[in-house]
Scaffold this motif. Structure first.
Motif, PDB file in Angstrom:
ATOM      1  N   GLU A 190       0.833  -1.215   0.000  1.00  0.00           N
ATOM      2  CA  GLU A 190       0.000   0.000   0.000  1.00  0.00           C
ATOM      3  C   GLU A 190       0.864   1.260   0.000  1.00  0.00           C
ATOM      4  O   GLU A 190       0.536   2.233  -0.684  1.00  0.00           O
ATOM      5  CB  GLU A 190      -0.931  -0.007   1.202  1.00  0.00           C
ATOM      6  CG  GLU A 190      -2.055  -1.015   1.075  1.00  0.00           C
ATOM      7  CD  GLU A 190      -2.917  -1.129   2.317  1.00  0.00           C
ATOM      8  OE1 GLU A 190      -2.622  -0.461   3.338  1.00  0.00           O
ATOM      9  OE2 GLU A 190      -3.896  -1.892   2.270  1.00  0.00           O
ATOM     10  N   ALA A 191       1.970   1.252   0.741  1.00  0.00           N
ATOM     11  CA  ALA A 191       2.864   2.412   0.778  1.00  0.00           C
ATOM     12  C   ALA A 191       3.515   2.642  -0.587  1.00  0.00           C
ATOM     13  O   ALA A 191       3.640   3.787  -1.037  1.00  0.00           O
ATOM     14  CB  ALA A 191       3.929   2.230   1.853  1.00  0.00           C
ATOM     15  N   MET A 192       3.910   1.561  -1.252  1.00  0.00           N
ATOM     16  CA  MET A 192       4.534   1.693  -2.571  1.00  0.00           C
ATOM     17  C   MET A 192       3.539   2.238  -3.592  1.00  0.00           C
ATOM     18  O   MET A 192       3.879   3.113  -4.395  1.00  0.00           O
ATOM     19  CB  MET A 192       5.103   0.351  -3.027  1.00  0.00           C
ATOM     20  CG  MET A 192       6.304  -0.095  -2.222  1.00  0.00           C
ATOM     21  SD  MET A 192       6.860  -1.742  -2.665  1.00  0.00           S
ATOM     22  CE  MET A 192       7.597  -1.435  -4.278  1.00  0.00           C
ATOM     23  N   VAL A 193       2.308   1.739  -3.559  1.00  0.00           N
ATOM     24  CA  VAL A 193       1.280   2.222  -4.483  1.00  0.00           C
ATOM     25  C   VAL A 193       0.983   3.697  -4.196  1.00  0.00           C
ATOM     26  O   VAL A 193       0.926   4.524  -5.115  1.00  0.00           O
ATOM     27  CB  VAL A 193      -0.004   1.368  -4.393  1.00  0.00           C
ATOM     28  CG1 VAL A 193      -1.142   2.019  -5.160  1.00  0.00           C
ATOM     29  CG2 VAL A 193       0.262  -0.034  -4.914  1.00  0.00           C
ATOM     30  N   ALA A 194       0.821   4.048  -2.923  1.00  0.00           N
ATOM     31  CA  ALA A 194       0.523   5.437  -2.552  1.00  0.00           C
ATOM     32  C   ALA A 194       1.642   6.386  -2.974  1.00  0.00           C
ATOM     33  O   ALA A 194       1.377   7.540  -3.334  1.00  0.00           O
ATOM     34  CB  ALA A 194       0.291   5.537  -1.045  1.00  0.00           C
ATOM     35  N   ALA A 195       2.876   5.906  -2.954  1.00  0.00           N
ATOM     36  CA  ALA A 195       4.003   6.754  -3.337  1.00  0.00           C
ATOM     37  C   ALA A 195       4.042   7.014  -4.840  1.00  0.00           C
ATOM     38  O   ALA A 195       4.659   7.977  -5.286  1.00  0.00           O
ATOM     39  CB  ALA A 195       5.318   6.109  -2.894  1.00  0.00           C
ATOM     40  N   ASN A 196       3.375   6.169  -5.614  1.00  0.00           N
ATOM     41  CA  ASN A 196       3.450   6.286  -7.074  1.00  0.00           C
ATOM     42  C   ASN A 196       2.171   6.714  -7.759  1.00  0.00           C
ATOM     43  O   ASN A 196       2.202   7.073  -8.942  1.00  0.00           O
ATOM     44  CB  ASN A 196       3.917   4.956  -7.671  1.00  0.00           C
ATOM     45  CG  ASN A 196       5.383   4.736  -7.429  1.00  0.00           C
ATOM     46  OD1 ASN A 196       6.202   5.382  -8.041  1.00  0.00           O
ATOM     47  ND2 ASN A 196       5.708   3.856  -6.502  1.00  0.00           N
ATOM     48  N   VAL A 197       1.039   6.684  -7.052  1.00  0.00           N
ATOM     49  CA  VAL A 197      -0.235   7.060  -7.667  1.00  0.00           C
ATOM     50  C   VAL A 197      -0.943   8.061  -6.760  1.00  0.00           C
ATOM     51  O   VAL A 197      -1.335   7.716  -5.650  1.00  0.00           O
ATOM     52  CB  VAL A 197      -1.140   5.825  -7.884  1.00  0.00           C
ATOM     53  CG1 VAL A 197      -2.435   6.248  -8.576  1.00  0.00           C
ATOM     54  CG2 VAL A 197      -0.427   4.755  -8.690  1.00  0.00           C
ATOM     55  N   PRO A 198      -1.117   9.299  -7.217  1.00  0.00           N
ATOM     56  CA  PRO A 198      -1.827  10.300  -6.408  1.00  0.00           C
ATOM     57  C   PRO A 198      -3.273   9.878  -6.151  1.00  0.00           C
ATOM     58  O   PRO A 198      -3.877   9.165  -6.952  1.00  0.00           O
ATOM     59  CB  PRO A 198      -1.786  11.560  -7.278  1.00  0.00           C
ATOM     60  CG  PRO A 198      -0.671  11.335  -8.246  1.00  0.00           C
ATOM     61  CD  PRO A 198      -0.613   9.863  -8.471  1.00  0.00           C
TER      62      PRO A 198
END
Length: 94
Positions: A49-57
């Motif tokens: 979830e952290a990786m996705v949040a870091a790459n998709v606003p």
């Protein structure tokens, strides 16, 4: 356009296109990134979830493409995200 103002001098003949990432596209983009990271060995839910949040606003944004022809090197494409609400360029993740 805000991207051109942000970058400054844009060469003549640069092609510009933009796509709005609304809530549905953002949802699909998050699913894509989650699947990609999972297939590459990330299985911890919090890390994923952290990786996705870091790459998709989370908020709607415009994905703006600027394509210039660089002669021998071919076309060079730059992608920029622009916040739909504020019109400001979203910085790329560090």
């Amino acid at each position: 356009m805000i991207v051109i103002e942000h970058l400054g001098d844009i060469p003549a003949g640069t092609k510009c296109s933009a796509v709005l990432f609304d809530a549905e596209r953002i949802r699909r983009e998050k699913e894509f990134h989650a699947r990609l990271y999972s297939e590459n060995g990330v299985h911890d839910r919090e890390v994923l979830e952290a990786m996705v949040a870091a790459n998709v606003p989370d908020e709607p944004y415009w994905l703006v493409s600027l394509k210039t022809s660089d002669g021998a090197l071919g076309d060079v494409t730059q992608l920029h995200r622009v916040d739909d609400r504020t019109g400001k360029v979203i910085p790329e993740p560090a």
